[in-house]
Design a protein around this motif. Structure first.
Motif, short mmCIF file in Angstrom:
data_model
loop_
_atom_site.label_atom_id
_atom_site.label_comp_id
_atom_site.label_asym_id
_atom_site.label_seq_id
_atom_site.Cartn_x
_atom_site.Cartn_y
_atom_site.Cartn_z
N HIS A 195 0.63 -1.31 -0.14
CA HIS A 195 0.11 -0.06 -0.02
C HIS A 195 0.75 1.25 0.05
O HIS A 195 0.52 2.17 0.68
CB HIS A 195 -1.11 -0.04 0.94
CG HIS A 195 -2.11 -1.26 1.03
ND1 HIS A 195 -2.65 -1.38 -0.01
CD2 HIS A 195 -1.89 -2.33 1.77
CE1 HIS A 195 -3.33 -2.64 0.00
NE2 HIS A 195 -2.80 -3.19 0.96
N CYS A 199 0.91 2.99 -6.74
CA CYS A 199 0.98 1.47 -7.00
C CYS A 199 2.10 1.34 -8.06
O CYS A 199 3.16 2.21 -8.05
CB CYS A 199 -0.18 0.89 -7.81
SG CYS A 199 -1.59 1.18 -6.86
N ASP A 280 -3.39 -0.64 -11.13
CA ASP A 280 -4.51 0.04 -10.46
C ASP A 280 -4.64 -0.60 -9.17
O ASP A 280 -3.88 -1.35 -8.59
CB ASP A 280 -5.77 -0.24 -11.20
CG ASP A 280 -6.33 -1.35 -11.41
OD1 ASP A 280 -6.21 -2.09 -10.44
OD2 ASP A 280 -6.99 -1.37 -12.29
N ARG A 281 -5.28 0.32 -8.26
CA ARG A 281 -5.37 -0.19 -6.58
C ARG A 281 -5.85 -1.66 -6.57
O ARG A 281 -5.57 -2.44 -5.77
CB ARG A 281 -6.05 0.75 -6.07
CG ARG A 281 -6.13 0.51 -4.36
CD ARG A 281 -4.41 0.64 -3.98
NE ARG A 281 -3.95 1.84 -3.93
CZ ARG A 281 -2.78 1.96 -3.74
NH1 ARG A 281 -1.90 1.15 -3.33
NH2 ARG A 281 -1.98 3.00 -3.81
N ARG A 282 -6.86 -2.15 -7.25
CA ARG A 282 -7.44 -3.50 -7.22
C ARG A 282 -6.07 -4.47 -7.63
O ARG A 282 -6.40 -5.56 -7.03
CB ARG A 282 -8.58 -3.49 -8.28
CG ARG A 282 -9.63 -4.36 -7.35
CD ARG A 282 -10.73 -4.35 -7.73
NE ARG A 282 -11.13 -3.93 -9.28
CZ ARG A 282 -12.29 -4.18 -10.00
NH1 ARG A 282 -12.81 -4.92 -9.67
NH2 ARG A 282 -12.04 -3.58 -11.31
N MET A 694 -11.12 -10.88 -0.02
CA MET A 694 -12.52 -10.17 0.33
C MET A 694 -12.44 -8.57 0.88
O MET A 694 -13.15 -7.72 0.93
CB MET A 694 -13.16 -10.68 1.64
CG MET A 694 -13.39 -12.32 1.36
SD MET A 694 -14.34 -12.61 -0.06
CE MET A 694 -15.98 -12.08 0.60
N THR A 695 -10.91 -8.14 0.87
CA THR A 695 -10.70 -6.89 1.23
C THR A 695 -9.69 -6.27 0.02
O THR A 695 -8.78 -6.07 0.29
CB THR A 695 -10.05 -6.78 2.61
OG1 THR A 695 -8.96 -7.61 2.46
CG2 THR A 695 -11.04 -7.18 3.73
N ASN A 697 -10.38 -3.09 -1.47
CA ASN A 697 -10.66 -1.67 -1.78
C ASN A 697 -10.41 -0.95 -0.28
O ASN A 697 -10.38 -1.72 0.74
CB ASN A 697 -12.08 -1.42 -2.27
CG ASN A 697 -13.15 -1.57 -1.23
OD1 ASN A 697 -13.14 -1.00 -0.30
ND2 ASN A 697 -13.96 -2.79 -1.59
N TYR A 698 -10.11 0.32 -0.41
CA TYR A 698 -9.79 1.23 0.76
C TYR A 698 -11.00 1.42 1.72
O TYR A 698 -10.89 1.87 2.96
CB TYR A 698 -8.97 2.27 0.43
CG TYR A 698 -7.75 1.98 0.17
CD1 TYR A 698 -6.90 0.82 0.64
CD2 TYR A 698 -6.83 2.74 -0.77
CE1 TYR A 698 -5.56 0.52 0.36
CE2 TYR A 698 -5.57 2.34 -1.06
CZ TYR A 698 -5.08 1.42 -0.75
OH TYR A 698 -3.51 1.27 -0.78
N GLY A 699 -12.10 0.80 1.41
CA GLY A 699 -13.20 0.97 2.27
C GLY A 699 -13.17 -0.26 3.23
O GLY A 699 -13.51 -0.41 4.26
N TYR A 701 -10.20 -2.65 3.29
CA TYR A 701 -9.15 -2.93 3.80
C TYR A 701 -8.75 -1.71 4.45
O TYR A 701 -8.64 -0.61 3.83
CB TYR A 701 -8.10 -3.01 2.73
CG TYR A 701 -6.73 -3.48 3.19
CD1 TYR A 701 -6.30 -4.69 3.39
CD2 TYR A 701 -5.88 -2.38 3.38
CE1 TYR A 701 -5.11 -5.00 4.04
CE2 TYR A 701 -4.50 -2.84 3.83
CZ TYR A 701 -4.13 -4.06 4.20
OH TYR A 701 -2.82 -4.33 4.78
#
Lengths: 780, 284, 159
Positions: A195, A199, A280-282, A694-695, A697-699, A701
């Motif tokens: 993180h 990226c 990208d972040r994903r 399952m985590t 995205n930054y909402g 994780y």
């Protein structure tokens, strides 16, 4: 002039362009005719795959190429990622295919690469590629995966054990038979991720006419990338230039070599146009290495006095799907044991286990935070068992000042005996207690409990082996304008190395910092380099910059002595010129000296000078690894209704030897502590039973935010390292290494009335409530 | 993470918007975009058409008579600062302190929150407390939906693809009463793991009236009528209330997922609910 | 593929171009306007790196379509300093307080704080911490950023 630079709070030379928005990160670079890459990544954790149709993707307007395993060029040395750090002890090494051939081993593994006129179109095309998946057994839980009958993470393996390693010294069995009491502990340490706010990203620019490849990569290790891409593509290193421009944070996972770096190199060569891929972040959640899921089982032997005499146990280390970073994470887990504590008998084994999750590699501290956490949890557990205050317990067991240089018995990766060079561990403990007003807090805690408020205080003491060699060279060159160009193989991701290098040079050459330009992270500018890993750069570049500028100074004095016809003893270098001490009107500037050593003007080099230029290079490093150390205290309040944790304050006493720039060191420590707090309380990479992350995205994780972070109070002691002439020790990871232990110990301390034992982190509010006796809650 | 292609329309009148909604088969309404845009970027939704309603000024007004009429396009930042809202609906401003971040409130709208209908969204919880009336328009006319009938299922409001939410009508409570809003999230601005809102009217230490809404714990935010029923008309005694709420709490169908279990949500909601009631009573 | 002509005032200059409907403002600023100081950190509206100021409000440029910013006033990090290059008090304070390391989150931090403090520079530390809770920094631990914001706020309050 004559202003002290080393040790001063010098403002960073890196900041000006960054605060104006003039930074240049990989994704900021636009080249004419540039194409954009996107990846189709596996949606299953473990499956046989068959790519059934790429025609629709290929036919989409704007698409230049669709690459799959089958269409990779045959000129490659291998279509499988080459091992970065092979080692004989690795029993089964598995690296990913650059693009998956028949089997995928984690969600996010690259299957196909599309290159198109825009990223949007490349992603459109990825959706048109047809892949058939046939599910295979999925190894998610590392304990299950470690069992002989566990589900296989790779169908061609017999079991999931990549390697088994151990650390062993003293006579463990004898010590256990002689101790007064024993305790067993089991705990899980969680992986978390990288993180970096930027990226990863790779831009390849193949110049057909020159036969040269320029690869811009958001990497910590440009020389490693050059070496690996060169080997993978079978082209000479000299034809590849890797540039790490401004890099938006690294923290470890950007220190590796990734398939995308080879693939972008392949694509730009094949298409003869620049190709850029920006993760990208994903993708970052499923394609960039993560850190360290580990299960620890320890047994501790100790005396009634609190003296710990023996530790034995086993660590199950989750490697994730591949071993693309060798055993570095595993090795740095065992190597630091038993930390700053004087425990003479120790035997811990570790299995590195494959699972169908994202691969792991070092993240800030590598395995050291795990080892430090283990030790500080052991100390607290024994302290509680014996009803000894945790601070006293530490004092009893810490290595004392008279013990230095201290050899705990463990060994470095190269087999040499680990040596703690210097420090004042008990002094730091006393100091951090003082800062945190430890004794009063215990009183406050008592009163608060009486009012239904649960306060906790936690300690952690640690050591860190830093400054690893073999070198990080620096070349210092005075140009004909009197400006200085320092080039180095060290790459930076925001640490402020350029500032520190400039400080060291400015001090030695007595010139202004703004006359020094530091070039780094570019294999075209300096021949050799390693990278910013393991808190090593400050030590290595500090020594090399100092040594190189000292050589330049000597050269300048020698030449000036000839030109001015004065004895060297009568000369001094100050404010950009060599001056006659007794007559400041007699001088020759560095610019003029540089001109004399530029043969185009001089015709030939002056007698006694066998190299051109007023310059020198140095690859000086520490004789052995200097050990930084520290003592931390965290104070928390736990809300037993919600399970919420408020961090009240955090205190650090840190020793990284002689400090080059206290502002930068504090920045490293505070940032590192918050990283550790993230590990302790927030960051959780959740996989379901089928290996789906399952985590992503930054909402979901959770990274630590400003709103929940406490004030972090930092103080230093400076015990110069005897291992190198400047007394330097590293500072990049010393914030993170102890923080998880201090936090968890504090939270557990707050829950003392509930006799809670914290067996895992991150500690979620839910977990807190599980620890809190529900009957007591009901009575609330 | 780039959106798939779509056709974009930006109608400047409600009439035009409704016409587009009627004619476009696969359209999404773009208001503040703070939920839709991430879903577009991640390609979780790939609509053929986006209808941007940000040009329809009439949807962004707040007016007050005996009721508050809040245009669906009113931004969260406006609600958070508007003096009319402060005067008549202070709980809405309190709830908004939990909503995202100031940068998302710059664009996020009340209508967007109500239509997105995240189980943990705060603004629907406020609307629920007041039995708000939601007005939706389509080319064939206007209809009004009571807030308690708005949520049909997980993230599915009672609105059809050709309709547009235009305004939210709230009748503030009259007379002396108190409000409380409690939420727990791991970090500032995160979606709530659980939240409870409460309006309470206490007369002579008797709970004369009470409204409770809960969020984050079930598929949809809702009024907690089972709990209101046991608390209404009893004496205000917080220790007694702590016991009274247990039975209604056991009737909730708690969300249970890989990140948070239902058991935790239940314990958490209990604590928050008590705190919300206490907070409301303290302000009454 | 539908394209739109857009025109906006970015940092006081007219910027126009053709954009696809799906292009978000962040991509437009970076790719069409060449203003790469605005960074994309998550593209789902959480990290705050891409924050820019649109008509006075701090917004996520990844959560706004470029076409939606047609005719808007946009300020990016490149427009925070004075026209003559003099640094804004926030920029000065960021340097003074070691409020940046890698610099990737910095643009979003500064634009966010610019909007936040422009509205009212008299802010407590808690308010500042909450204000930047929508901006993630992995390097600094936020402490330097908070100190910088406090220092700049004090200067701005005196203006």
């Amino acid at each position: 002039m004559g202003v002290r630079q080393i040790g001063a709070r010098v403002q960073r030379v890196e900041d000006e362009h960054l605060i104006r928005g003039d930074g240049k990160y990989v994704d900021d670079i636009q080249l004419p005719g540039m194409a954009y890459a996107a990846f189709l990544r596996s949606s299953m954790a473990h499956a046989k795959i068959k790519i059934t149709d790429i025609s629709a993707a290929k036919g989409l307007p704007g698409v230049y190429a669709v690459l799959t395993y089958d269409t990779l060029p045959s000129s490659l040395v291998s279509k499988t990622q080459l091992e970065t750090y092979p080692a004989p002890i690795i029993k089964q090494s598995v690296c990913p295919d650059l693009l998956a051939s028949e089997e995928v081993a984690h969600v996010g593994q690259a299957i196909a690469m599309v290159v198109a006129s825009s990223r949007h179109i490349a992603e459109d095309a990825c959706e048109l590629i047809q892949v058939d998946y046939t599910a295979l057994s999925v190894a998610v839980d590392v304990v299950e995966a470690a069992k002989p009958e566990g589900p296989l993470a790779h169908s061609h393996l017999k079991d999931n054990i990549a390697a088994s390693i151990e650390t062993k010294f003293g006579d463990v069995e004898a010590a256990f038979s002689e101790c007064d009491d024993t305790l067993k502990l089991k705990f899980k340490q969680h992986r978390g991720g990288c993180h970096a706010m930027e990226c990863r990203g790779v831009l390849g620019d193949w110049q057909q006419q020159l036969g040269e490849l320029t690869l811009y990569s958001s990497t910590q290790c440009p020389y490693l990338v050059r070496r690996m891409v060169s080997r993978q593509l079978d082209c000479p290193e000299s034809s590849i230039r890797v540039i790490a421009p401004d890099v938006g944070g690294g923290f470890g996972p950007k220190a590796g070599y990734y398939p995308e770096e080879a693939l972008i190199a392949i694509a730009t060569k094949e298409l003869r146009r620049p190709v850029k891929w920006t993760e990208d972040r994903r993708e970052h959640f499923t394609a960039t290495n993560q850190q360290r899921d580990q299960i620890w089982e320890l047994e501790v032997g100790f005396k009634k006095t609190g003296e710990i005499t023996a530790i034995k146990g086993h660590v199950t280390h989750d490697s994730g799907a591949f071993l693309n970073y060798g055993l570095l994470l595993s090795a740095t887990t065992l190597m630091p044991l038993p930390g700053p504590y004087k425990i003479k008998n120790l035997h811990v084994t570790l299995n590195t286990v494959y699972t169908n999750t994202v691969s792991t590699s070092p993240v800030r501290g590598a395995g050291r935070p795990n080892a430090a956490y283990a030790m500080d949890r052991v100390i607290d557990a024994v302290a509680r068992h014996l009803s000894i205050d945790p601070a006293d317990m530490r004092h009893i067991n810490l290595v004392k000042n008279e013990d230095f240089p201290y050899q705990p018995g463990s060994k470095h990766r190269n087999g040499s005996m680990m040596t703690y060079d210097s420090g004042d561990y008990t002094g730091m403990l006393a100091m951090v207690k003082e800062m945190a007003d430890y004794d009063n807090f215990r009183q406050e805690q008592k009163q608060a409990r009486a009012n239904g408020k649960y306060l906790g205080i936690g300690l952690a003491c640690f050591i860190e082996d830093t400054g690893m060699g073999p070198y990080e060279g620096v070349n210092v060159r005075v140009d004909v304008t009197g400006n200085v160009i320092a080039s180095t193989g060290a790459a930076s991701q925001g640490q402020g190395h350029a500032t520190v290098i400039a400080q060291v040079i400015a001090e030695e050459l007595d010139i202004e910092i703004n006359k020094i330009r530091v070039e780094s992270g570019d294999t075209g500018k300096f021949p050799h380099g390693i990278g910013a890993i393991g808190s090593r750069t400050g030590v290595n570049v500090g020594l090399s910059a100092n040594d190189a500028s000292s050589q330049v100074k000597k050269k300048a004095l020698k030449l000036a002595s000839i030109l001015l016809d004065k004895n060297e003893d009568t000369l001094e270098l100050s404010d950009g010129a060599v001056r006659v001490r007794s007559d400041s009107n007699q001088f020759i500037t560095l610019a003029d000296l540089a001109l004399q050593l530029s043969p185009a003007v001089a015709g030939k080099l002056p007698d006694g000078f066998d190299s051109a230029g007023l310059e020198a290079v140095s690859y000086l490093s520490s004789d052995y690894m200097p050990h930084s150390s520290g003592a931390n205290i965290a104070k928390v309040e736990v809300d037993i209704v919600t399970g919420g944790i408020k961090i009240l304050d955090y205190y650090v006493v840190h020793d990284c030897g002689r400090i080059l720039n206290p502002m930068i060191v504090d920045g490293q420590i505070i940032g590192g502590v918050v990283h550790g707090i993230g590990n302790a309380m927030f960051e959780q990479m959740v996989y379901d039973d089928a290996g789906n992350p399952m985590t992503t995205n930054y909402g979901d994780y959770l990274l630590p935010l400003a709103s929940e972070m406490p004030e972090i109070h930092v103080a230093h002691i400076e015990t110069p390292s005897p291992a190198n002439p400047m007394g330097l020790k590293g500072a990049g990871e010393g914030g993170t290494i102890p923080a998880i232990g201090a936090m968890i110990n504090a939270i557990e301390d707050a829950l003392t009335p509930f006799d809670a034992y914290i067996a895992q982190y991150p500690v979620t509010p839910e977990y807190i409530l599980e620890l809190v006796d529900s009957e007591k809650i009901a009575a609330e | 993470m780039k959106a798939s292609a779509f056709t974009y329309y930006k109608p400047n009148s409600l009439e035009d918007a409704l016409g587009l909604l009627q004619n476009e088969e696969d359209a999404k309404v773009l208001a503040g975009g703070q939920s839709l845009m991430p879903m577009l970027n991640m390609r979780f939704v790939q609509p053929e058409t986006i209808i941007d309603v940000n040009g329809i000024d009439e949807l962004a007004r707040i007016s007050v008579t005996d009721k508050l009429e809040i245009g669906a396009l009113t931004r969260q930042k406006t609600l958070a600062k508007d003096p009319t809202i402060r005067q008549h609906l202070p709980i809405m401003q309190e709830a908004l302190t939990w909503v995202g971040h100031f940068q998302t409130q710059s664009r996020g709208t009340i209508g967007g929150s109500l239509c997105h209908l995240d189980p943990a969204a705060e603004l629907p919880m406020v609307a629920l407390l007041y039995d708000a009336e939601l007005q939706v328009a389509s080319a064939s006319g206007i209809r009004s939906i009571p807030m308690q009938e708005w949520a049909l299922a997980y993230m599915m409001p009672s609105i059809s693809h050709d309709e547009l939410l235009t305004k939210i009508i709230i009748k503030p409570w009259q007379g002396s009463h108190g409000y409380g809003f409690q939420e727990f999230a791991r970090r500032h601005g995160d979606f709530a793991i659980a939240a409870a809102g409460c309006l309470i009217k206490i007369d002579n230490n008797i709970i004369e009236d009470i409204a409770i809404s809960i969020g984050g714990v079930e598929d949809v935010p809702r009024r907690f009528t089972e709990c209101e029923d046991v608390l209404r008309a009893i004496k205000y005694d917080i220790d007694d209330i702590k016991m009274q709420v247990l039975k209604p709490l056991s009737k909730i169908n708690y969300l249970d997922d890989s990140l948070v279990t239902g058991a935790y949500r239940r314990r958490l909601l209990r604590g928050l609910l008590i705190r919300a009631v206490e907070q409301a009573a303290g302000r009454s | 593929m539908q394209e739109h002509e857009v025109q906006m005032h970015v940092n006081g200059k007219v910027v126009s171009g053709k954009v696809e409907s799906r292009t978000h403002l962040g991509d437009f600023l970076r790719q069409s306007a060449g203003l790469t100081g605005t960074h994309l950190g998550c593209e789902h509206g959480v990290c705050g790196a891409c924050t820019v100021i649109v008509d006075g409000d701090a917004v996520r440029s990844c959560l706004m379509l470029a076409v939606q910013a047609d005719n808007c006033e946009v300020t990016t990090i490149e427009g925070i300093a004075e026209a003559d290059g003099t640094l804004h008090p926030l920029q000065e304070a960021f340097r003074n307080n070691h409020a940046l390391q890698c610099g990737f989150c910095t643009a979003g931090m500064i634009t966010s704080l610019h909007a936040f403090l422009s509205e009212n520079p008299n802010r407590s530390e808690t308010e500042i911490r909450e204000a930047i809770s929508g901006n993630i920094c992995r390097c600094t631990g936020y402490q330097g950023i908070v100190s910088a914001a406090m220092e700049a706020a004090e200067k701005l309050a005196k203006r």
